[in-house]
Design an enzyme around this catalytic site. Structure first.
Site, PDB file in Angstrom:
ATOM      1  N   ASP A   1      -9.971   3.658  -3.598  1.00 40.61           N
ATOM      2  CA  ASP A   1     -10.717   2.465  -3.163  1.00 40.61           C
ATOM      3  C   ASP A   1     -12.116   2.383  -3.783  1.00 40.61           C
ATOM      4  OD1 ASP A   1      -8.520   2.004  -1.670  1.00 40.61           O
ATOM      5  OD2 ASP A   1      -9.523   2.078   0.275  1.00 40.61           O
TER       6      ASP A   1
ATOM      7  N   ASP B   1       0.820  -1.218   0.000  1.00 38.56           N
ATOM      8  CA  ASP B   1       0.000   0.000   0.000  1.00 38.56           C
ATOM      9  C   ASP B   1       0.856   1.270   0.000  1.00 38.56           C
ATOM     10  OD1 ASP B   1      -2.443   1.320   0.022  1.00 38.56           O
ATOM     11  OD2 ASP B   1      -3.253   0.153   1.684  1.00 38.56           O
TER      12      ASP B   1
END
Ligand code: GLA
Length: 412
Positions: free
Chosen positions: A212, A157
């Site tokens: 997202d 990430d």
């Protein structure tokens, strides 16, 4: 040349050869050929967020087998954020002892015993997005740990990365994984901020193209400092990216929300579109409580075959009229996939006269000539042959739903 000179020059030649071989093979690179088709599996984040533990992960592995998902091609069970505990005095990371008391290696053994593979999550920054320990400054050590635990997939990430260069940070982890010498699929989760499609193929096997996903067909969720995106928003953000994807290097429009509460039409449309995009098929629902409808979507082998087609060509939007979009994707053996998406909330009648259409993939130079070739048409959700391309196609498409076809080149 006398014999002493000959021995000397042969010895020098040998030393040079050994040097070249050693030098060349010590170049780190990504592990090749780990994702020749888009990875398929499950990830904990979309449904469970931080509410995870080893029992949940084991139950997901059990269900992946008993639901038929493993047979349909799903392989990876991926733990997302929030598994981390502390580092020991030497700096090695350990899992949270309450959530994962038996340790990650134990979980890997369990998942492997089911014929599946285990994935884990870390972050290039100082802390993960949920505030847990991340890998910055510990890349090589964490790669060794993941290899020792027999991890098969790493999602990496991009939170808390102030001052970091994305290509550098992801390359460091790629090299660390390579040195740790266990083939691990490397999933770059950098949300498209630094155009990973331009450099990701050399670094990893897939890269997120957007922020997202949000569990809604066509809405945006505003979190204040950032937003998450419904299915159609993510779909639109893939525009222009298809030329960068192919075997072993995929655009990743994020993990799926199928089975997390959208209508069954929307779930079917979402799944079909991800297959048209040759997207990684990473499920994000609770596999223990799937309805039959959801299982039928996630395990439709002929729709999955569109995603997993060996050519690895990402599909393209051919036309868009009155919120009806027609998508095409070239397949092996000169077949085509076609997906008609109705973005309206009401149903629409769709008519397609093949003889008047000119379907050309100008990036990969492939065309479907409906005047000279007759294709058989299989409806992949109805699971039946419904005619051929000599006759116009007509269908009633419910709101937020699709018709998904395979055009099969006849051998006449
Ligand atoms: C980021 C990622 C998500 C998820 C969370 C975990 O938002 O994009 O997919 O991994 O972090 O904290």
């Amino acid at each position: 040349m006398n014999s002493e000179k000959l021995i000397k020059s042969s010895a020098m030649y040998l030393v040079a050869l050994v040097f070249i071989i050693t030098y060349n093979t010590s170049f780190a690179q990504k592990f090749e050929n780990l994702a020749l088709t888009p990875p398929m599996g499950w990830n904990s984040w979309n449904h469970f967020a931080c509410d995870i533990n080893e029992n949940i992960i084991k139950q997901m592995a059990d269900k992946m087998v008993s639901s038929g998902m493993k047979d349909a091609g799903y392989v990876y069970i991926n733990i997302d954020d929030c598994w981390q505990g502390n580092r020991d005095t030497l700096g090695f990371i350990h899992p949270n002892p309450e959530r994962f008391p038996s340790g990650i290696k134990h979980l890997a053994d369990y998942v492997h015993s089911k014929g599946l593979k285990l994935g884990i999550y870390s972050c290039a920054g100082n802390k993960t997005c949920a505030g847990y320990l991340a890998s910055r400054g510990h890349e090589y050590q964490d790669a060794i740990t993941f290899a020792k635990w027999e991890i098969d997939y790493l999602k990496y990430d991009w939170c808390n990365t102030e001052g970091l260069n994305a290509i550098g940070a992801y390359t460091t982890m790629r090299d660390a994984l390579f040195e740790a010498a266990r083939p691990i699929v490397f999933s770059l989760c950098e949300w498209g901020n630094n155009k990973p499609w331009e450099w990701g193929a050399l670094v990893g096997h897939l890269w997120r193209t957007t922020g997202d996903i949000y569990n809604c067909f066509d809405c945006i969720k505003d979190h204040g400092t950032w937003k998450s995106w419904g299915v159609t928003y993510i779909l639109d953000m893939q525009d222009g990216l298809r030329k960068y994807a192919g075997p072993d290097h995929w655009n990743d429009p994020d993990m799926m929300e199928v089975g997390n509460g959208m209508s069954i039409n929307e779930d079917r449309a979402h799944f079909s579109l991800w297959c048209m995009l040759a997207a990684p098929l990473i499920c994000g629902n609770d596999l223990r409580s799937m309805t039959k409808d959801v299982i039928d979507i996630l395990t439709n082998k002929e729709v999955i075959a569109i995603d997993q087609d060996r050519l690895g060509i990402q599909g393209f939007k051919y036309s868009s009229n009155d919120s009806i979009e027609v998508w095409f994707k070239p397949l092996e053996n000169n077949d085509w996939a076609m997906c008609v998406l109705n973005r309206n909330s009401e149903s629409r009648t769709f008519i397609f006269d093949w003889q008047k259409e000119n379907v050309v993939d100008d990036i990969w130079n492939i065309s479907a000539n409906f005047k000279s070739i007759t294709y058989g048409i299989k409806d992949l959700w109805k699971k039946k042959i419904i005619g051929n391309t000599d006759v116009s196609f007509k269908a009633e498409i419910p709101g937020h739903d699709v018709v998904m076809l395979r055009l099969i080149k006849s051998t006449k």
